[in-house]
Design an enzyme around this catalytic site. Sequence first.
Site, PDB file in Angstrom:
ATOM      1  N   THR A 287     123.086  70.317  59.730  1.00  0.00           N
ATOM      2  CA  THR A 287     122.680  71.428  58.869  1.00  0.00           C
ATOM      3  C   THR A 287     121.983  72.525  59.668  1.00  0.00           C
ATOM      4  OG1 THR A 287     121.024  71.945  57.185  1.00  0.00           O
ATOM      5  CG2 THR A 287     120.671  69.942  58.373  1.00  0.00           C
ATOM      6  N   ASP A 288     121.953  73.740  59.103  1.00  0.00           N
ATOM      7  CA  ASP A 288     121.169  74.813  59.733  1.00  0.00           C
ATOM      8  C   ASP A 288     119.674  74.595  59.506  1.00  0.00           C
ATOM      9  OD1 ASP A 288     121.072  75.393  57.009  1.00  0.00           O
ATOM     10  OD2 ASP A 288     121.531  77.527  57.232  1.00  0.00           O
ATOM     11  N   GLU A 289     119.326  73.654  58.600  1.00  0.00           N
ATOM     12  CA  GLU A 289     117.902  73.457  58.299  1.00  0.00           C
ATOM     13  C   GLU A 289     117.136  72.891  59.496  1.00  0.00           C
ATOM     14  OE1 GLU A 289     116.975  71.897  54.441  1.00  0.00           O
ATOM     15  OE2 GLU A 289     118.856  72.612  53.594  1.00  0.00           O
TER      16      GLU A 289
ATOM     17  N   TYR B 228     113.765  65.753  55.358  1.00  0.00           N
ATOM     18  CA  TYR B 228     115.232  65.763  55.466  1.00  0.00           C
ATOM     19  C   TYR B 228     115.665  66.434  56.772  1.00  0.00           C
ATOM     20  CZ  TYR B 228     119.928  67.763  54.999  1.00  0.00           C
ATOM     21  OH  TYR B 228     121.224  68.149  55.247  1.00  0.00           O
TER      22      TYR B 228
ATOM     23  N   LYS C 123     117.578  64.918  60.119  1.00  0.00           N
ATOM     24  CA  LYS C 123     118.862  65.436  60.616  1.00  0.00           C
ATOM     25  C   LYS C 123     118.706  65.922  62.055  1.00  0.00           C
ATOM     26  CE  LYS C 123     122.284  65.836  58.764  1.00  0.00           C
ATOM     27  NZ  LYS C 123     123.430  64.886  58.560  1.00  0.00           N
TER      28      LYS C 123
HETATM   29  P1  NAD Z   1     126.005  64.120  49.599  1.00  0.00           P
HETATM   30  O1  NAD Z   1     124.599  63.707  49.326  1.00  0.00           O
HETATM   31  O2  NAD Z   1     126.783  64.789  48.514  1.00  0.00           O
HETATM   32  O3  NAD Z   1     126.859  62.849  50.061  1.00  0.00           O
HETATM   33  C1  NAD Z   1     126.384  61.929  50.985  1.00  0.00           C
HETATM   34  C2  NAD Z   1     127.281  60.704  50.926  1.00  0.00           C
HETATM   35  O4  NAD Z   1     126.814  59.771  51.922  1.00  0.00           O
HETATM   36  C3  NAD Z   1     127.249  59.971  49.576  1.00  0.00           C
HETATM   37  O5  NAD Z   1     128.561  59.680  49.148  1.00  0.00           O
HETATM   38  C4  NAD Z   1     126.482  58.684  49.875  1.00  0.00           C
HETATM   39  O6  NAD Z   1     126.876  57.580  49.082  1.00  0.00           O
HETATM   40  C5  NAD Z   1     126.809  58.467  51.348  1.00  0.00           C
HETATM   41  N1  NAD Z   1     125.786  57.665  52.040  1.00  0.00           N
HETATM   42  C6  NAD Z   1     124.434  57.838  51.989  1.00  0.00           C
HETATM   43  N2  NAD Z   1     123.815  56.891  52.706  1.00  0.00           N
HETATM   44  C7  NAD Z   1     124.789  56.106  53.225  1.00  0.00           C
HETATM   45  C8  NAD Z   1     124.797  54.963  54.078  1.00  0.00           C
HETATM   46  N3  NAD Z   1     123.644  54.427  54.518  1.00  0.00           N
HETATM   47  N4  NAD Z   1     125.972  54.413  54.429  1.00  0.00           N
HETATM   48  C9  NAD Z   1     127.144  54.947  53.980  1.00  0.00           C
HETATM   49  N5  NAD Z   1     127.207  56.020  53.156  1.00  0.00           N
HETATM   50  C10 NAD Z   1     126.042  56.588  52.799  1.00  0.00           C
HETATM   51  O7  NAD Z   1     125.943  65.038  50.904  1.00  0.00           O
HETATM   52  P2  NAD Z   1     126.772  66.353  51.259  1.00  0.00           P
HETATM   53  O8  NAD Z   1     126.126  67.506  50.622  1.00  0.00           O
HETATM   54  O9  NAD Z   1     128.202  66.100  51.050  1.00  0.00           O
HETATM   55  O10 NAD Z   1     126.471  66.447  52.832  1.00  0.00           O
HETATM   56  C11 NAD Z   1     127.269  65.741  53.756  1.00  0.00           C
HETATM   57  C12 NAD Z   1     126.718  65.967  55.141  1.00  0.00           C
HETATM   58  O11 NAD Z   1     126.708  67.346  55.449  1.00  0.00           O
HETATM   59  C13 NAD Z   1     125.287  65.471  55.325  1.00  0.00           C
HETATM   60  O12 NAD Z   1     125.190  64.910  56.607  1.00  0.00           O
HETATM   61  C14 NAD Z   1     124.458  66.732  55.226  1.00  0.00           C
HETATM   62  O13 NAD Z   1     123.275  66.612  55.962  1.00  0.00           O
HETATM   63  C15 NAD Z   1     125.398  67.753  55.819  1.00  0.00           C
HETATM   64  N6  NAD Z   1     125.239  69.129  55.323  1.00  0.00           N
HETATM   65  C16 NAD Z   1     125.235  69.380  53.983  1.00  0.00           C
HETATM   66  C17 NAD Z   1     125.111  70.687  53.547  1.00  0.00           C
HETATM   67  C18 NAD Z   1     125.140  71.019  52.079  1.00  0.00           C
HETATM   68  O14 NAD Z   1     124.830  72.168  51.721  1.00  0.00           O
HETATM   69  N7  NAD Z   1     125.500  70.120  51.189  1.00  0.00           N
HETATM   70  C19 NAD Z   1     124.974  71.732  54.473  1.00  0.00           C
HETATM   71  C20 NAD Z   1     125.003  71.427  55.834  1.00  0.00           C
HETATM   72  C21 NAD Z   1     125.134  70.125  56.249  1.00  0.00           C
END
Ligand code: NAD
Length: 350
Positions: A132-134, A156, A160
């Site tokens: 993430t950019d965070e 969080y 990350k």
């Molecule tokens: P999300 O919370 O919608 O989904 C996360 C998924 O990971 C879920 O299906 C959950 O069941 C699974 N999970 C959690 N813990 C687990 C474990 N121990 N073992 C196996 N599976 C597990 O998240 P998202 O928004 O789809 O984000 C996905 C990734 O992208 C993350 O790494 C997040 O940090 C990164 N990200 C998200 C955003 C955003 O805006 N949503 C932006 C930048 C980066």
Amino acid sequence: MRVLVTGGAGFIGSAACRRLVAEGHAVANIDKLTYAANPKSLAALAGDPRYRFERDDICDAAAMTRIFAAHEPDAVLHLAAESHVDRSISDAADFVRTNLLGTYQLLEAARQYWGRLPAGRASRFRFIHVSTDEVFGSAPEGRFREDTRYRPSSPYSASKAGSDHLAGAWHKTYGLPVIICNCSNNYGPYQFPEKLIPLAVLNAFDGRPVPVYGDGSNVRDWLFVEDFVDGLLAVVQHGAVGQSYNFGSGRETTNLEIVEQICATLDSLVPNGRPRRALISFVPDRPGHDRRYAIDPTKARNELGWRPRIELETGLARTVKWYVENPAWWGPLRSNIYRGERLGLVEARR
Ligand code: NAD
């Protein structure tokens, strides 16, 4: 390609699984199915011989070793994480466990597997760590570049940031072909309704107050999820090993502007006689709330030929319409898992 996706039942992961299979790749999706997962997001893939699902925890070393041996991936898209800042403020334990320990176990399983691949396949193998950019913290000025210093503010983003450092170290120390992606806030269909955009859409749709933290002036760079999936595929195919790439729209919007736009879109889509912006309700700010995130996506543009394709207005309209048309997806989540309560407030010290 055979791609191992972690967290593929979540928001971005399910979009990645759907796209990979549509493009003819074989996908193994490893997901623990936490509260944030929704198998309905993958309904379109049911029965497709190119798609496999394994319910497993990335913290489970033996399970990860077995999964690499069973699926023999050409690439890993590591998205599994605890992802909601407010929950990390209330209780960081799962964030430290999954985002740090889980990433470590996955990197180790990948390293063992990669070490045994024949030379040709080993040189093509990629481990894409999704972040993430965070991790860069708040940007008082300028925009985040790949070499911007890490200054995470929340449990969080700190977890990350730590996972990014682990992934980078597994490349530098062991040579694992890691590439890191730091992306801005994603939005689009299938996002769990605790995040700003779906929460605002559903509360406004239901005629409930639409919470906006602080004065609503915090700035974010919103990227439509399909555009980020484009970026992830470009990284798998053209990214340079050991590098990181920033992804974002390059456009800055305040949270208040986003919520006002959602209300206006709903008013035109499902008019109810009263402008929904009247539902906007300012609530106490998030502790440690970063004021501004701003991405400089020049490197992804120049080196990967990546560009966001969906303008914010188009993506928001599409997203709002999707939620209005898909109550079967979000209804059970809103009644059984997350009812819209405020998360992540810290009691003042006495
Ligand atoms: P999300 O919370 O919608 O989904 C996360 C998924 O990971 C879920 O299906 C959950 O069941 C699974 N999970 C959690 N813990 C687990 C474990 N121990 N073992 C196996 N599976 C597990 O998240 P998202 O928004 O789809 O984000 C996905 C990734 O992208 C993350 O790494 C997040 O940090 C990164 N990200 C998200 C955003 C955003 O805006 N949503 C932006 C930048 C980066």
